[in-house]
Design an enzyme around this catalytic site. Structure first.
Site, PDB file in Angstrom:
ATOM      1  N   HIS A   1       1.010  -1.187   0.097  1.00  0.00           N
ATOM      2  CA  HIS A   1      -0.006  -0.069   0.083  1.00  0.00           C
ATOM      3  C   HIS A   1       1.102   1.086   0.012  1.00  0.00           C
ATOM      4  O   HIS A   1       2.121   1.063   0.628  1.00  0.00           O
ATOM      5  CB  HIS A   1      -0.811  -0.088   1.315  1.00  0.00           C
ATOM      6  CG  HIS A   1      -1.945   0.943   1.451  1.00  0.00           C
ATOM      7  ND1 HIS A   1      -1.630   2.220   1.740  1.00  0.00           N
ATOM      8  CD2 HIS A   1      -3.306   0.685   1.368  1.00  0.00           C
ATOM      9  CE1 HIS A   1      -2.883   2.902   1.699  1.00  0.00           C
ATOM     10  NE2 HIS A   1      -3.777   2.103   1.548  1.00  0.00           N
TER      11      HIS A   1
ATOM     12  N   CYS B   1      -4.850   2.289  -3.878  1.00  0.00           N
ATOM     13  CA  CYS B   1      -3.520   2.778  -3.170  1.00  0.00           C
ATOM     14  C   CYS B   1      -2.346   1.910  -3.280  1.00  0.00           C
ATOM     15  O   CYS B   1      -1.328   1.761  -2.508  1.00  0.00           O
ATOM     16  CB  CYS B   1      -3.777   3.151  -1.833  1.00  0.00           C
ATOM     17  SG  CYS B   1      -5.137   4.326  -1.559  1.00  0.00           S
TER      18      CYS B   1
HETATM   19  C1  PLP Z   1      -2.406  -2.960   3.770  1.00  0.00           C
HETATM   20  C2  PLP Z   1      -2.793  -1.473   4.210  1.00  0.00           C
HETATM   21  N1  PLP Z   1      -1.620  -0.709   4.508  1.00  0.00           N
HETATM   22  C3  PLP Z   1      -1.963   0.554   5.231  1.00  0.00           C
HETATM   23  C4  PLP Z   1      -3.236   1.242   4.829  1.00  0.00           C
HETATM   24  C5  PLP Z   1      -3.260   2.338   5.593  1.00  0.00           C
HETATM   25  O1  PLP Z   1      -4.284   2.311   6.577  1.00  0.00           O
HETATM   26  P1  PLP Z   1      -4.733   3.715   7.253  1.00  0.00           P
HETATM   27  O2  PLP Z   1      -5.235   4.523   6.077  1.00  0.00           O
HETATM   28  O3  PLP Z   1      -5.758   3.419   8.124  1.00  0.00           O
HETATM   29  O4  PLP Z   1      -3.566   4.440   7.860  1.00  0.00           O
HETATM   30  C6  PLP Z   1      -4.396   0.273   4.178  1.00  0.00           C
HETATM   31  C7  PLP Z   1      -5.623   0.747   4.073  1.00  0.00           C
HETATM   32  O5  PLP Z   1      -6.174   0.846   3.177  1.00  0.00           O
HETATM   33  C8  PLP Z   1      -4.011  -0.819   3.943  1.00  0.00           C
HETATM   34  O6  PLP Z   1      -4.798  -1.665   3.419  1.00  0.00           O
END
Ligand code: PLP
Lengths: 141, 410
Positions: free
Chosen positions: B127, B368
């Site tokens: 991500h 993302c």
């Molecule tokens: C694998 C992964 N990492 C990080 C995130 C980021 O999370 P947050 O937006 O709650 O900080 C997400 C959220 O979509 C995710 O799916």
């Protein structure tokens, strides 16, 4: 025809549809039937990025009017583009800059213009107006 | 349904999620965007209101009664999280704003722990929130960022990972489960390899925590990051688990780490874990209620959840494959209940917009994780991600909606 008049026409057309499905089918038809942009203008420089769908936009001057061509990789987006081109293309820069695009709301497709939709449409309208502004400025010299 | 594992009653569970019981565009809502955020059970919703009606006050400050109650509840939640992921100490649980914030905390701390020429390894399945903080760190320090590639199935290529590891590797960061493809990475083995090379490991557990039992000691992770909102808790709070020895090593995140270093006497005032990383008034209510979400998960049991979601995954995959020209992006052998797919050359935006009109909430786009889409040479996908309150009947409704979209668009 004036921008207002064209928009009125579109609103009347959409009033004939009973539900969203007919509207979408119409948009899809519009999207399919129109060759919107010359391949030579489908370049990265003309791309308006939304993370959902991509939009290409090109503007020309013909006489004292701005002529737009555009395309998108998503067909619904393309259908909406066709409507915008129908209203704004071949119009005077002044009129384009001042155009109120709320007819999109009136025909019940507002959601596609929401900034969070990230499909490039909103930026496209901005860019269309921006081109018109640039030409308006040029005219003054 | 044709399976034996159903030690919980889905309909009973659904009753606890008020948001599911509504119509969208005239159709009963089918919520298949659980990887983006989860819905909240009534217990969680009620606890938020309860907090404000009974014990609202600031934590760790007052000697007065309410402040004591709020502080106790907040610290109790920390303990629940600790037990939930089997951390050794309560002070290894740091409250943050979310996964992104947790990763940034570690990345910013590592500015002091690495030097020019050192290497950080991430994976190509990340991500953006587990890419950009490390890129920023590497740019600042002139360290090198290396990336573990994935194969056609969307699995990390372990031989390539082995080759990237060296005595220069300071940290390895990757996700436990990919949000875009659902791949479950072999975290335990990958962590062991990193440790053998002398590197620390941060696991982005945002997608794992809602779907499987996680034991940070068994994994032997040095850091483990996740978000409350993806695990049926409130938005605005997340967790950074860190091994005590690593949290001791990291400088404070906010409040000017460098300054504190030079004034050694002041450092001691910040030094105590976990408060060293929790500057300012935290999201008290969300922290406390995260504890309620943990209780809720414990009650249902993550083994039950994982087994049921596996059923949903298999059923969804099988039904989607009924379409001609169906492309499922990400077919890892070990996969969580996420299906990314493309239907022929139909654009995800078009399909997503039409099924939304039929009450089906899918995610469209690059999720993302743009490098993954680039890797498969596609602009994005449609994604259905299931949670334990979803049903096979909902999958059937999605299939019908997709058929309609296909008909309209072809
Ligand atoms: C694998 C992964 N990492 C990080 C995130 C980021 O999370 P947050 O937006 O709650 O900080 C997400 C959220 O979509 C995710 O799916």
């Amino acid at each position: 025809m004036s921008i207002d008049k064209i928009q009125e026409e579109i609103v009347e057309e959409f009033a004939l549809f009973d539900d969203w499905m007919q509207k979408y089918e119409y948009l899809i038809e519009l999207g399919k039937s129109l060759p919107l942009i010359d391949e030579q203008y489908k370049i990265d420089d003309n791309i308006i990025k939304g993370c959902q769908s991509r939009v290409w936009l090109h503007a020309d001057i013909e006489g004292n009017k701005v002529v737009y061509t555009a395309d998108s990789d998503a067909i619904l987006t393309k259908g909406l583009i066709a409507l915008m081109i129908r209203t704004l293309s071949d119009q005077k820069p002044d009129d384009i800059v001042n155009a109120d695009m709320s007819f999109i709301d009136q025909i019940g497709l507002k959601e596609h213009l929401s900034p969070t939709r990230a499909n490039g449409l909103l930026s496209m309208i901005k860019q269309m107006k921006f081109y018109a502004l640039a030409m308006q400025a040029k005219d003054q010299f | 349904m044709g399976t034996e594992i159903l030690s919980f009653d889905v309909e009973k569970i659904r009753e606890q999620f008020p948001v599911l019981n509504q119509r969208v565009n005239g159709y009963p809502l089918v919520y298949f965007d659980n990887a983006a955020t989860s819905q909240k059970p009534r217990a969680v919703i009620d606890a938020i209101s309860e907090y404000y009606q009974t014990i609202n006050s600031n934590v760790h400050r007052g000697v007065h009664h309410l402040s004591q109650l709020a502080t106790d509840a907040y610290e109790k939640a920390r303990e629940k999280v600790q037990l939930h992921i089997n951390a050794r100490h309560t002070h290894e649980i740091i409250f943050t704003k979310g996964t992104t914030d947790s990763i940034n905390l570690v990345a910013s701390g590592f500015r002091d722990l690495i030097k020019e020429g050192d290497e950080i390894i991430i994976s190509a399945l990340e991500h953006h929130s587990n890419i950009v903080p490390w890129q920023m760190l590497c740019e600042k320090i002139r360290a090198k960022l290396k990336v573990i590639p994935f194969n056609d199935m969307g699995e990390l290529i372990q031989e390539e990972y082995d080759k990237l590891l060296s005595e220069k590797t300071r940290l390895v960061a990757f996700n436990h489960i990919s949000n875009a493809l659902g791949t479950i990475n072999p975290a335990k083995e990958m962590i062991a390899k990193a440790h053998a090379a002398g590197a620390a490991v941060l696991i982005d557990g945002a997608q794992a925590i809602p779907h499987m039992a996680v034991d940070v000691q068994d994994l032997n992770a040095d850091f483990y990051a996740f978000s409350s909102h993806k695990m049926f808790g409130p938005t605005g709070v997340g967790i950074l688990y860190g091994k005590e020895k690593w949290l001791e090593k990291l400088p404070p995140y906010q409040g000017g780490g460098e300054m504190i270093k030079t004034v050694s006497f002041k450092k001691t005032t910040y030094a105590g874990l976990p408060h060293k990383f929790e500057a300012g008034t935290p999201n008290i209510e969300a922290g406390i209620v995260l504890g309620v979400a943990v209780d809720f998960l414990q009650e249902i049991g993550l083994e039950n959840i994982a087994a049921y979601e596996q059923e949903l995954l298999e059923y969804g995959t099988q039904r989607l494959m009924e379409f001609d020209f169906m492309r499922i992006i990400g077919q890892a052998e070990n996969k969580a209940s996420v299906i990314s797919f493309l239907m022929g050359d139909l654009h995800p935006y078009d399909v997503g917009s039409i099924v939304d009109k039929l009450g089906i909430a899918l995610r469209t786009g690059h999720h993302c994780a743009q490098p993954i889409m680039d890797g498969f040479n596609i602009p994005g996908t449609l994604r259905a991600s299931f949670s334990f309150y979803n049903t096979k009947g909902e999958t059937d409704r999605m299939i019908e909606a997709l058929k309609k979209a296909k008909m309209m668009l072809s």
